[in-house]
Write a protein that holds these residues in place. Structure first.
Motif, PDB file in Angstrom:
ATOM      1  N   HIS A  87       6.414 -27.375  19.660  1.00  0.00           N
ATOM      2  CA  HIS A  87       6.230 -26.006  20.148  1.00  0.00           C
ATOM      3  C   HIS A  87       5.383 -25.148  19.210  1.00  0.00           C
ATOM      4  O   HIS A  87       5.332 -25.407  18.003  1.00  0.00           O
ATOM      5  CB  HIS A  87       7.592 -25.336  20.353  1.00  0.00           C
ATOM      6  CG  HIS A  87       8.419 -25.258  19.102  1.00  0.00           C
ATOM      7  ND1 HIS A  87       8.445 -24.137  18.313  1.00  0.00           N
ATOM      8  CD2 HIS A  87       9.236 -26.162  18.488  1.00  0.00           C
ATOM      9  CE1 HIS A  87       9.260 -24.348  17.276  1.00  0.00           C
ATOM     10  NE2 HIS A  87       9.748 -25.571  17.358  1.00  0.00           N
ATOM     11  N   ASP A  98       7.566 -25.298  11.348  1.00  0.00           N
ATOM     12  CA  ASP A  98       8.501 -25.543  12.449  1.00  0.00           C
ATOM     13  C   ASP A  98       7.739 -25.568  13.771  1.00  0.00           C
ATOM     14  O   ASP A  98       7.180 -24.545  14.169  1.00  0.00           O
ATOM     15  CB  ASP A  98       9.564 -24.423  12.433  1.00  0.00           C
ATOM     16  CG  ASP A  98      10.581 -24.534  13.553  1.00  0.00           C
ATOM     17  OD1 ASP A  98      10.486 -25.476  14.363  1.00  0.00           O
ATOM     18  OD2 ASP A  98      11.466 -23.669  13.619  1.00  0.00           O
ATOM     19  N   GLY A  99       7.726 -26.708  14.430  1.00  0.00           N
ATOM     20  CA  GLY A  99       7.035 -26.826  15.719  1.00  0.00           C
ATOM     21  C   GLY A  99       5.565 -27.140  15.557  1.00  0.00           C
ATOM     22  O   GLY A  99       5.083 -28.162  16.052  1.00  0.00           O
ATOM     23  N   GLU A 132      10.437 -22.684  22.572  1.00  0.00           N
ATOM     24  CA  GLU A 132      11.532 -23.479  22.028  1.00  0.00           C
ATOM     25  C   GLU A 132      12.547 -22.622  21.298  1.00  0.00           C
ATOM     26  O   GLU A 132      13.732 -22.903  21.297  1.00  0.00           O
ATOM     27  CB  GLU A 132      10.977 -24.557  21.088  1.00  0.00           C
ATOM     28  CG  GLU A 132      11.966 -25.675  20.774  1.00  0.00           C
ATOM     29  CD  GLU A 132      12.755 -25.437  19.490  1.00  0.00           C
ATOM     30  OE1 GLU A 132      13.647 -26.223  19.215  1.00  0.00           O
ATOM     31  OE2 GLU A 132      12.494 -24.452  18.779  1.00  0.00           O
ATOM     32  N   GLU A 133      12.076 -21.549  20.671  1.00  0.00           N
ATOM     33  CA  GLU A 133      12.961 -20.782  19.787  1.00  0.00           C
ATOM     34  C   GLU A 133      13.847 -19.782  20.530  1.00  0.00           C
ATOM     35  O   GLU A 133      14.898 -19.401  20.035  1.00  0.00           O
ATOM     36  CB  GLU A 133      12.137 -20.037  18.730  1.00  0.00           C
ATOM     37  CG  GLU A 133      11.306 -20.960  17.832  1.00  0.00           C
ATOM     38  CD  GLU A 133      12.166 -21.785  16.867  1.00  0.00           C
ATOM     39  OE1 GLU A 133      13.397 -21.679  16.926  1.00  0.00           O
ATOM     40  OE2 GLU A 133      11.587 -22.537  16.077  1.00  0.00           O
ATOM     41  N   HIS A 197       8.814 -33.515  13.750  1.00  0.00           N
ATOM     42  CA  HIS A 197       9.315 -32.177  13.443  1.00  0.00           C
ATOM     43  C   HIS A 197       9.818 -32.159  12.003  1.00  0.00           C
ATOM     44  O   HIS A 197      10.305 -33.169  11.512  1.00  0.00           O
ATOM     45  CB  HIS A 197      10.459 -31.814  14.403  1.00  0.00           C
ATOM     46  CG  HIS A 197      10.691 -30.349  14.559  1.00  0.00           C
ATOM     47  ND1 HIS A 197      11.324 -29.597  13.597  1.00  0.00           N
ATOM     48  CD2 HIS A 197      10.368 -29.493  15.550  1.00  0.00           C
ATOM     49  CE1 HIS A 197      11.375 -28.329  14.000  1.00  0.00           C
ATOM     50  NE2 HIS A 197      10.799 -28.234  15.188  1.00  0.00           N
ATOM     51  N   GLN A 200      14.388 -29.548   8.763  1.00  0.00           N
ATOM     52  CA  GLN A 200      15.154 -28.288   8.754  1.00  0.00           C
ATOM     53  C   GLN A 200      16.524 -28.464   8.127  1.00  0.00           C
ATOM     54  O   GLN A 200      17.438 -27.672   8.378  1.00  0.00           O
ATOM     55  CB  GLN A 200      15.298 -27.698  10.169  1.00  0.00           C
ATOM     56  CG  GLN A 200      13.966 -27.483  10.873  1.00  0.00           C
ATOM     57  CD  GLN A 200      14.098 -26.889  12.255  1.00  0.00           C
ATOM     58  OE1 GLN A 200      14.507 -27.592  13.182  1.00  0.00           O
ATOM     59  NE2 GLN A 200      13.771 -25.629  12.423  1.00  0.00           N
ATOM     60  N   HIS A 366      15.975 -29.111  20.133  1.00  0.00           N
ATOM     61  CA  HIS A 366      14.529 -29.347  20.179  1.00  0.00           C
ATOM     62  C   HIS A 366      14.075 -29.537  21.623  1.00  0.00           C
ATOM     63  O   HIS A 366      14.881 -29.805  22.500  1.00  0.00           O
ATOM     64  CB  HIS A 366      14.167 -30.608  19.380  1.00  0.00           C
ATOM     65  CG  HIS A 366      14.359 -30.447  17.902  1.00  0.00           C
ATOM     66  ND1 HIS A 366      13.547 -29.656  17.141  1.00  0.00           N
ATOM     67  CD2 HIS A 366      15.284 -30.968  17.061  1.00  0.00           C
ATOM     68  CE1 HIS A 366      13.953 -29.699  15.884  1.00  0.00           C
ATOM     69  NE2 HIS A 366      15.012 -30.473  15.821  1.00  0.00           N
TER      70      HIS A 366
HETATM   71 ZN   LIG Z   1      11.171 -26.259  16.005  1.00  0.00          ZN
END
Ligand SMILES: [Zn+2]
Length: 422
Positions: A87, A98-99, A132-133, A197, A200, A366
């Motif tokens: 994303h 992130d993404g 996505e978030e 990805h 995290q 995800h």
């Molecule tokens: Zn993500």
């Protein structure tokens, strides 16, 4: 891949990540929300990269950017496609990886595939999803859900934090909501979906490995627990006569921790992240405690078992302490297992880069969760510094990104042909 080539790829990924991180609603921090002008600019930039990599670029009615590499000639109608995605939306005050790393890894890997092979016996689509978030609208994974044919039209009526209906935001973005159905893949066409990805979390760093293979995206149960006891003077009520709501809540929290630790093999994690206590004075025995319970695991049955045990413990605690406890379920999301054959493909590709594939579960949600309704999925996790994410301090090294892209290239080259025949 030779170390130099790998670092060159990583350096290129880093430069692209920096360029994309400049596309923000605010100066000085990264904010890129779904269907905003920043989303538009990011989508255009990604589309340009896809075109430069030799892909045919398109976009669906929810704004997902799609870069397509057709299969080898003559197979156009018969061949299935490998989907690679992530994303390009962010949280507020986000990190840069992130993404975006997953989208950029897809673009760079397929560019290398084009250089080495021209085309493959199967088609490849690189997908850049936009929501996505869930930072702007109170819904998430709409765009990845739509490619799986799982778009719920009721979502068109949800309102953003800035008071705009999703349907209106889509129209302003230049999209026709009536076209959303066309975003769905024919299940016959989608062979598999894979996503790179950042982890995290701290597991890969702890293990000293750059890459990990995800076994499942964890299922999740959330509850709100309300404990009602009795307020009283902190100085005059003897300990044996108290009905302390906070002490009961603390005992329940520890019971949750014990239960989750009993299932480390299932990557179970339990958290009480929020608690409020009333009346909330230092000299008053708490009468009421309301707290959240978040429990995640890769196997739904084990999580539901653990929840049943927790309810048993809660009842015992309540009886012993003379308090009443109410438990309400607020959210339930089943686990999405990753396909074993695809996992093996990633593990082999990680070994091909000289690493040892650490197996881990994804505690975070995800896009693959939504695409899992369409076809088999798998994820490759990349080490990030101290496991920090959703934070501007988010960082993944050039070497680790290079290794991830090299592994993705190797995965594509050795993509298990059984997925083309299914
Ligand atoms: Zn993500």
């Amino acid at each position: 891949m030779a170390e130099d080539d790998l670092l060159a790829l990583g350096r290129e990924a880093e430069a692209m990540i920096r360029e994309l991180a400049e596309v923000s609603a605010e100066e000085g921090r990264l904010v890129r929300l779904y269907l905003t002008p920043e989303h538009r600019r990011a989508a255009d930039l990604v589309g340009r990269w896809m075109a430069e990599a030799g892909l045919d670029v398109g976009e669906d009615a929810l704004g997902t950017v799609k870069g397509r590499l057709p299969p080898e000639g003559g197979r156009r109608n018969a061949a299935r496609r490998l989907l690679i995605g992530s994303h390009i939306d962010t949280v507020i005050d986000a990190g840069a990886y992130d993404g975006t790393l997953g989208v950029i890894a897809g673009v760079l890997a397929v560019r290398e595939i084009v250089r080495r092979h021209g085309r493959m016996p199967f088609g490849i689509d690189v997908l850049a999803f936009g929501d996505e978030e869930g930072s702007r609208f109170p819904v998430t994974l709409l765009s990845s859900g739509a490619i799986a044919g799982r778009f719920d039209p009721a979502a068109l009526n949800v309102e953003s934090v800035d008071g705009i209906r999703l349907e209106d935001a889509l129209r302003r973005y230049g999209k026709d909501p009536a076209e959303i159905g066309k975003a769905a893949y024919d299940p016959e066409e989608a062979a598999a979906y894979v996503e790179v990805h950042i982890e995290q979390g701290p597991v890969l760093e702890q293990a000293g490995e750059a890459l990990g293979v995800v076994t499942a995206i964890a299922g999740q149960s959330r509850h709100t627990v309300t404990v009602v006891g009795e307020a009283g003077h902190a100085g005059t009520v003897p300990m044996a006569l108290r009905h302390d709501a906070l002490a009961a809540a603390a005992e329940i929290t520890l019971a949750l921790e014990r239960l989750a630790r009993r299932h480390v093999d299932d990557f179970m994690v339990g958290t009480v992240g929020r608690i409020s206590v009333a009346p909330g004075a230092s000299n008053v025995i708490p009468a009421r405690a309301v707290f959240s319970v978040d429990l995640r695991s890769q196997t739904d049955a084990k999580r539901l078992d653990a929840l049943a045990s927790l309810r048993g413990e809660i009842e015992a605690i309540a009886n012993r302490r003379g308090v009443t406890v109410r438990v309400e379920r607020t959210h339930e999301m089943p686990a999405t297992p990753c396909d074993p054959t695809l996992q093996a493909g990633f593990a082999a590709a990680v070994a091909g880069q000289g690493g040892e594939a650490i197996l881990l579960s994804s505690g975070a949600g995800h896009d693959g969760q939504a695409v899992g309704a369409l076809c088999p999925i798998a994820m490759l996790f990349v080490r990030c510094r101290q496991g920090v994410s959703h934070n501007p301090a988010e960082f993944t090294s050039i070497g680790d990104m290079g290794r991830a892209i090299a592994a993705l290239i190797e995965f594509i080259e050795n993509f298990d042909r059984s997925f083309l025949a299914r």
